[in-house]
Design a protein around this motif. Sequence first.
Motif, mmCIF file in Angstrom:
data_model
loop_
_atom_site.group_PDB
_atom_site.id
_atom_site.type_symbol
_atom_site.label_atom_id
_atom_site.label_comp_id
_atom_site.label_asym_id
_atom_site.label_seq_id
_atom_site.Cartn_x
_atom_site.Cartn_y
_atom_site.Cartn_z
ATOM 1 N N ALA A 257 1.584 -1.935 -13.621
ATOM 2 C CA ALA A 257 2.098 -0.810 -12.849
ATOM 3 C C ALA A 257 0.991 0.204 -12.563
ATOM 4 N N LEU A 258 0.148 0.450 -13.542
ATOM 5 C CA LEU A 258 -0.941 1.404 -13.363
ATOM 6 C C LEU A 258 -1.932 0.903 -12.319
ATOM 7 N N MET A 259 -2.254 -0.391 -12.367
ATOM 8 C CA MET A 259 -3.198 -0.944 -11.405
ATOM 9 C C MET A 259 -2.615 -0.941 -9.996
ATOM 10 N N ARG A 260 -1.331 -1.234 -9.877
ATOM 11 C CA ARG A 260 -0.685 -1.186 -8.570
ATOM 12 C C ARG A 260 -0.758 0.223 -7.987
ATOM 13 N N GLU A 261 -0.534 1.215 -8.837
ATOM 14 C CA GLU A 261 -0.601 2.611 -8.389
ATOM 15 C C GLU A 261 -2.024 2.987 -7.980
ATOM 16 N N ALA A 262 -3.012 2.518 -8.741
ATOM 17 C CA ALA A 262 -4.404 2.831 -8.439
ATOM 18 C C ALA A 262 -4.829 2.219 -7.105
ATOM 19 N N VAL A 263 -4.500 0.956 -6.885
ATOM 20 C CA VAL A 263 -4.877 0.284 -5.636
ATOM 21 C C VAL A 263 -4.160 0.933 -4.453
ATOM 22 N N ALA A 264 -2.901 1.308 -4.639
ATOM 23 C CA ALA A 264 -2.167 1.977 -3.573
ATOM 24 C C ALA A 264 -2.815 3.306 -3.205
ATOM 25 N N ALA A 265 -3.295 4.047 -4.209
ATOM 26 C CA ALA A 265 -3.968 5.321 -3.941
ATOM 27 C C ALA A 265 -5.260 5.102 -3.169
ATOM 28 N N ALA A 266 -6.013 4.078 -3.551
ATOM 29 C CA ALA A 266 -7.261 3.763 -2.855
ATOM 30 C C ALA A 266 -6.982 3.331 -1.412
ATOM 31 N N LYS A 267 -5.924 2.562 -1.211
ATOM 32 C CA LYS A 267 -5.570 2.122 0.144
ATOM 33 C C LYS A 267 -5.186 3.317 1.015
ATOM 34 N N ARG A 268 -4.405 4.248 0.448
ATOM 35 C CA ARG A 268 -4.044 5.442 1.222
ATOM 36 C C ARG A 268 -5.283 6.215 1.638
ATOM 37 N N ARG A 269 -6.222 6.358 0.711
ATOM 38 C CA ARG A 269 -7.434 7.103 1.016
ATOM 39 C C ARG A 269 -8.277 6.385 2.070
ATOM 40 N N ALA A 270 -8.327 5.053 1.985
ATOM 41 C CA ALA A 270 -9.067 4.282 2.982
ATOM 42 C C ALA A 270 -8.472 4.514 4.361
ATOM 43 N N GLY A 271 -7.137 4.573 4.442
ATOM 44 C CA GLY A 271 -6.491 4.836 5.722
ATOM 45 C C GLY A 271 -6.810 6.214 6.252
ATOM 46 N N GLU A 272 -6.907 7.190 5.364
ATOM 47 C CA GLU A 272 -7.248 8.549 5.775
ATOM 48 C C GLU A 272 -8.684 8.627 6.303
ATOM 49 N N LEU A 273 -9.579 7.893 5.661
ATOM 50 C CA LEU A 273 -10.979 7.927 6.068
ATOM 51 C C LEU A 273 -11.216 7.222 7.393
#
Length: 275
Positions: A257-273
């Motif tokens: 669950a923690l890793m899923r949350e971490a990857v999701a956060a990174a994906k959101r940031r990639a989309g913002e960039l």
Amino acid sequence: MSLHAQDLPSSLVLVGAGKMGGSMLEGWLANGMAPEGVAVLDPRPSDEMTRLCHERGIALNPTTPGAPEVVVLAIKPQLLDDAAAQVNAILGPQTVLVSVLAGKTIGDLRARLPAATAIVRAMPNLPASIGRGATGAAPSGEVTEKQRRAADALLRCVGIVEWLESEDLIDAVTALSGSGPAYVFHLVECLAEAGKAAGLPADLAERLARATVTGAGELLFQSELPPAILRQNVTSPGGTTAAALEVLMADPNGLQALMREAVAAAKRRAGELSG
């Protein structure tokens, strides 16, 4: 010589010879690419890059590099606007542009480089520097089969390549494998700290944690078994590993669950960039 050497282009311009660009260049040369077909454009090349180009006969910052088969764009993303005019001038109608710029979409590249037609957007990761990278790549519709093979051969010189069905998947690749090495490094930090908390001297805990993660990674690399089977093979029922895994695999607060949350956060940031 690499099995892919026959697909390596006969002419290539590398724009940006920093850590990633330099690592890719060394991989190409090691896998059979002719150095006389390579030109490097970098306003501030390192002493090591200058020496490599001199020793191997690679043109460094030529005035007119011509229109090559491939241009590899490996500058820092924030430098794209400054470099755009120079890069655009060397793109020919048959040139494929391979970009490893994080956060710069194919649309971004077209807007700044109007001469670019065939474009491959690629996302390698840090282990490419030792030939063990993982790259996700997405081609534009104009990329021919020959150009795709050339891009594939170049990227495989520094690790594995996974071709994506859509550029839309690049952000997920960035979040998983692009940022993933940092997750592993942090795992070593956490494992070492846990060993210290369990009573080990700090330096010993770090050495053991580092060796454990690198050894497990090499075992995973060499084995054809799925990671779940490898995990099960080292876990005795009722043993110490099983006790630890009960904590790591706890639902809903375990590692998954923690890793899923971490990857999701990174994906959101990639989309913002890349927006």
